[in-house]
Design an enzyme around this catalytic site. Structure first.
Site, PDB file in Angstrom:
ATOM      1  NE  ARG A   1      24.778   3.171   7.934  1.00  0.00           N
ATOM      2  CZ  ARG A   1      24.357   1.020   8.698  1.00  0.00           C
ATOM      3  NH1 ARG A   1      23.056   0.952   7.992  1.00  0.00           N
ATOM      4  NH2 ARG A   1      25.873   0.848   9.194  1.00  0.00           N
TER       5      ARG A   1
ATOM      6  CE  LYS B   1      27.302  25.318  12.893  1.00  0.00           C
ATOM      7  NZ  LYS B   1      28.367  25.824  13.640  1.00  0.00           N
TER       8      LYS B   1
ATOM      9  CD  GLU C   1      23.342  33.185  18.772  1.00  0.00           C
ATOM     10  OE1 GLU C   1      23.927  33.353  17.797  1.00  0.00           O
ATOM     11  OE2 GLU C   1      23.947  31.970  19.717  1.00  0.00           O
TER      12      GLU C   1
ATOM     13  CE  LYS D   1      22.902  28.874  11.388  1.00  0.00           C
ATOM     14  NZ  LYS D   1      22.063  29.241  12.514  1.00  0.00           N
TER      15      LYS D   1
ATOM     16  CD  GLU E   1      30.885  26.509  11.788  1.00  0.00           C
ATOM     17  OE1 GLU E   1      31.996  26.056  12.448  1.00  0.00           O
ATOM     18  OE2 GLU E   1      30.079  26.862  12.290  1.00  0.00           O
TER      19      GLU E   1
ATOM     20  NE  ARG F   1      26.424  26.914   9.649  1.00  0.00           N
ATOM     21  CZ  ARG F   1      25.626  25.963   9.541  1.00  0.00           C
ATOM     22  NH1 ARG F   1      25.426  24.978   8.477  1.00  0.00           N
ATOM     23  NH2 ARG F   1      24.523  25.922  10.589  1.00  0.00           N
TER      24      ARG F   1
ATOM     25  CG  ASN G   1      30.410  29.928  15.060  1.00  0.00           C
ATOM     26  OD1 ASN G   1      29.373  29.529  16.385  1.00  0.00           O
ATOM     27  ND2 ASN G   1      30.704  28.963  14.257  1.00  0.00           N
TER      28      ASN G   1
ATOM     29  CG  HIS H   1      29.085  30.886  19.513  1.00  0.00           C
ATOM     30  ND1 HIS H   1      28.926  32.255  19.240  1.00  0.00           N
ATOM     31  CD2 HIS H   1      27.984  30.074  19.060  1.00  0.00           C
ATOM     32  CE1 HIS H   1      26.931  32.710  19.291  1.00  0.00           C
ATOM     33  NE2 HIS H   1      26.769  31.346  18.781  1.00  0.00           N
TER      34      HIS H   1
ATOM     35  CG  HIS I   1      30.720  26.905  22.743  1.00  0.00           C
ATOM     36  ND1 HIS I   1      30.962  26.470  21.324  1.00  0.00           N
ATOM     37  CD2 HIS I   1      29.303  27.721  22.791  1.00  0.00           C
ATOM     38  CE1 HIS I   1      29.848  26.770  20.627  1.00  0.00           C
ATOM     39  NE2 HIS I   1      28.658  27.690  21.830  1.00  0.00           N
TER      40      HIS I   1
ATOM     41  CG  HIS J   1      23.922  29.195  23.890  1.00  0.00           C
ATOM     42  ND1 HIS J   1      25.230  28.689  23.624  1.00  0.00           N
ATOM     43  CD2 HIS J   1      23.545  29.264  22.751  1.00  0.00           C
ATOM     44  CE1 HIS J   1      25.926  29.156  22.358  1.00  0.00           C
ATOM     45  NE2 HIS J   1      25.022  29.390  21.699  1.00  0.00           N
TER      46      HIS J   1
END
Length: 430
Positions: free
Chosen positions: A186, A208, A250, A292, A302, A306, A310, A313, A317, A330
């Site tokens: 955990r 992330k 990026e 960032k 997000e 935030r 993206n 993206h 994606h 990517h």
């Protein structure tokens, strides 16, 4: 640049602070929020990222960070160290390891290059027992099945909650190690040592973490912050040209969404970047990390601003998932996605056509693709974008450019016909 498409079309990161993204709240933090959800900031004047620069003595035998960017998350704040030779600075690395054990997670490509040095840096002095797990390399291995190898090694080595997982590699290793750290018993400690441009400027910062699912990229994961990010720019000397270029997508993104002067600097200095000039690299990495860090400090989970990180993206994606994980890098998919976002923004009448033209020109100079792979279809885009993580209550939301260069919106309020026009303009098949 057009990358060949060879795959089938449908292969199958203490309590956080509650951060408001209301206009008043954002203005108090130095981030202007214009009507319609437009977010824009001067990255060198807003809260969230403090920067310390260090002069390195030429006669010094120990590497020192040229720059330290701090990610402001209250009692979970952490430094990003940037400089050459930092991988060999064991004292710097060990001060972020609170326990007596560490597990380095790396891949088959990076291990022969940097694993021994990382082990030596952590184990120097004999106070830390270092374990190692080496995973296969590539986006196609960013799966729950492969992630189990990290848990298997941790349990085999009897690592407890005071251990530290260390990600040594690119974005895939960083994402997977972070998710493993968030999940093992955990939650255990976590350090990022990125070795690619992509990981240095984006994925290693902000917490992330996660793995892919056959139906969508990064669909399984958690927000989990590292104790530090250590960026040794010397590791970029062994990075293949294609992966180097991929990371620059990026970097360009930050200029498009919030940092006009950085975009202009990139236009002027792209040749130096492509030749891997040390000063240009350090500046580009630092400026990207500042951008960032500021956004993450405002909106860690997000919930609003935030999401603007993206840009491109959702389209990107869809490409990565549609053609099969690992066929494109990517950044290559994001590059095409940003061009598509700029195209759609122009069709909506939200930006001057010169913004799309400048975006295309800069990405071309970075040797990045700007056209959709031929095996993608409009239907594939629609199907995959419908399960994007930014969909809310069944409504697709996109990050689009709006206003001057350096301004964007995160919105679901747009003319769907313009989205279809963009898809048909870029995709040769229905």
């Amino acid at each position: 640049m057009q990358v060949a498409c060879t795959a089938a079309q449908n292969s199958q990161r203490v309590l956080p602070r509650q951060l408001s993204t209301s206009s008043a709240s954002l203005r108090r933090r130095g981030l202007a929020a214009a009507p319609g959800g437009k977010f824009h900031a001067n990255p060198l004047k807003t809260r969230g990222a403090s920067v310390a620069r260090h002069m390195v003595c030429a006669s010094s035998t120990a590497a020192e960070p040229r720059t330290v960017v701090n990610v402001d998350l209250g009692d979970r704040s952490y430094p990003i160290y940037i400089g050459a030779g930092l991988l060999d600075d064991g004292a710097l690395l060990r001060k972020h390891v609170p326990g007596v054990t560490a597990l380095i997670v790396t891949n088959e490509t990076i291990a022969p290059l940097y694993l021994d040095r990382a082990v030596a840096a952590l184990s120097e002095g004999g106070t830390i027992r270092v374990e190692v797990v080496v995973l296969p390399d590539g986006e196609e291995h960013k799966t729950m099945e492969v992630l189990m190898k990290v848990f298997d090694k941790a349990l085999e080595a009897k690592l407890d909650r005071q251990t530290t997982f260390v990600a040594l590699g690119g974005g895939v290793i960083g994402d997977m190690t972070g998710y493993a750290a968030a999940s093992y018993q955990r939650g255990v400690h976590f350090i990022q040592i990125p070795t690619t441009v992509m990981a240095m400027v984006d994925s290693s910062v902000g917490g992330k973490t996660g793995v892919n699912h056959p139906a969508g990229k990064n669909m399984i994961g958690a927000f989990y912050q590292p104790r530090c990010v250590l960026i040794d720019t010397n590791t970029l000397k062994t990075l293949p040209d294609r992966e180097f270029a991929s990371g620059l997508a990026e970097v360009v993104k930050y200029g498009l969404i919030r940092d006009t002067s950085f975009f202009e600097w990139l236009e002027a200095k792209v040749d130096k970047l492509m030749s891997r000039d040390e000063d240009a690299l350090v500046y580009a990495i630092e400026r990207s990390c500042i951008n960032k860090a500021e956004v993450v400090s405002l909106d860690e989970k997000e919930g609003g601003v935030r999401a603007t990180l993206n840009l491109g993206h959702t389209f990107g994606h869809a490409i990565e998932t549609g053609i099969g994980y690992g066929e494109w890098l990517h950044g290559e998919a994001v590059s095409v996605g940003m061009v598509m976002a700029a195209d759609m923004s122009e069709r909506l009448g939200w930006v001057d056509p010169t913004i799309k033209e400048r975006t295309l020109a800069l990405l071309n100079k970075c040797n990045l693709p700007v056209a959709v792979p031929e095996c993608m279809t409009v239907q594939t885009f629609q199907d995959l974008m419908a399960v994007d993580k930014k969909v809310a209550n069944g409504k697709l939301r996109l990050i689009l450019l709006k206003g001057e260069l350096g301004e964007c919106v995160f919105t679901g309020d747009f003319n769907r016909e313009k989205l279809m026009e963009t898809l048909h303009a870029f995709v040769s098949r229905g």
